[in-house]
Design a protein around this motif. Structure first.
Motif, PDB file in Angstrom:
ATOM      1  N   THR A  12      75.155 127.184 -89.889  1.00 29.22           N
ATOM      2  CA  THR A  12      74.919 126.097 -88.935  1.00 29.22           C
ATOM      3  C   THR A  12      73.500 126.153 -88.391  1.00 29.22           C
ATOM      4  OG1 THR A  12      77.257 126.052 -88.347  1.00 29.22           O
ATOM      5  CG2 THR A  12      75.728 125.032 -86.790  1.00 29.22           C
ATOM      6  N   ARG A  15      71.193 124.770 -90.969  1.00 30.27           N
ATOM      7  CA  ARG A  15      71.309 123.304 -91.049  1.00 30.27           C
ATOM      8  C   ARG A  15      70.641 122.639 -89.856  1.00 30.27           C
ATOM      9  NH1 ARG A  15      70.574 119.076 -93.604  1.00 30.27           N
ATOM     10  NH2 ARG A  15      72.053 117.396 -93.302  1.00 30.27           N
ATOM     11  N   GLU A  18      67.013 122.529 -90.462  1.00 28.49           N
ATOM     12  CA  GLU A  18      66.695 121.470 -91.419  1.00 28.49           C
ATOM     13  C   GLU A  18      66.692 120.101 -90.756  1.00 28.49           C
ATOM     14  OE1 GLU A  18      68.744 123.738 -95.242  1.00 28.49           O
ATOM     15  OE2 GLU A  18      69.771 122.030 -94.327  1.00 28.49           O
ATOM     16  N   LEU A  19      67.606 119.917 -89.811  1.00 23.49           N
ATOM     17  CA  LEU A  19      67.698 118.644 -89.097  1.00 23.49           C
ATOM     18  C   LEU A  19      66.674 118.528 -87.968  1.00 23.49           C
ATOM     19  CD1 LEU A  19      71.585 118.368 -88.859  1.00 23.49           C
ATOM     20  CD2 LEU A  19      70.053 117.005 -90.321  1.00 23.49           C
ATOM     21  N   ARG A  25      69.842 124.393 -82.243  1.00 23.41           N
ATOM     22  CA  ARG A  25      69.657 125.577 -83.069  1.00 23.41           C
ATOM     23  C   ARG A  25      69.583 126.832 -82.194  1.00 23.41           C
ATOM     24  NH1 ARG A  25      65.323 128.520 -85.008  1.00 23.41           N
ATOM     25  NH2 ARG A  25      65.840 129.695 -86.872  1.00 23.41           N
TER      26      ARG A  25
END
Length: 131
Positions: A12, A15, A18-19, A25
């Protein structure tokens, strides 16, 4: 703690990077650090905390879902390690709690906020500041 949560939290965090969602995060990483600590993996937890502290130093809001939770989690890991940076994080937690509380003008809403689990934990962490 659930050891199965560790790989899920790692994935998670990747990801969310990446977002490009830094507050989420950081929050995910702080939960990962506590999960690692819960499994007895202090060294790994401290490595994750280093990443969180670097993000906090970039003035990223400390958590979007539960603001302040990141500070509580980071403090938990640093205190468990006997790391002197726990005092700095406790001061930051006190400042965060005071600022959030001051922004709530309605007394009933302020009491409601102060009764939340995160606010109570921030208060507990703030109470550990050594003068």
């Amino acid at each position: 703690g659930d050891p199965a949560a560790v790989p899920l939290l790692r994935a998670t965090a990747v990801r969310l990077a990446e977002l490009d969602v830094p507050p989420d995060r950081l929050e995910c990483l702080s939960v990962l650090a506590v999960a690692l600590l819960g499994e007895g993996w202090l060294r790994e937890a401290l490595e994750v905390v280093e990443e969180v502290l670097a993000g906090l130093d970039l003035a990223v809001e400390p958590g979007a879902v539960e603001p302040g939770r990141v500070l509580v989690d980071v403090h938990r890991v640093l205190a468990a390690a006997g790391d002197p940076r726990a005092d700095d994080v406790a001061r930051r937690a006190a400042e965060h709690l005071a600022e959030r509380t001051a922004r709530i003008r309605d007394a009933t809403l302020r009491r409601g906020y102060l009764s939340t689990a995160v606010a109570r934990e921030l208060g507990r962490v703030a109470g550990t500041v050594r003068t």
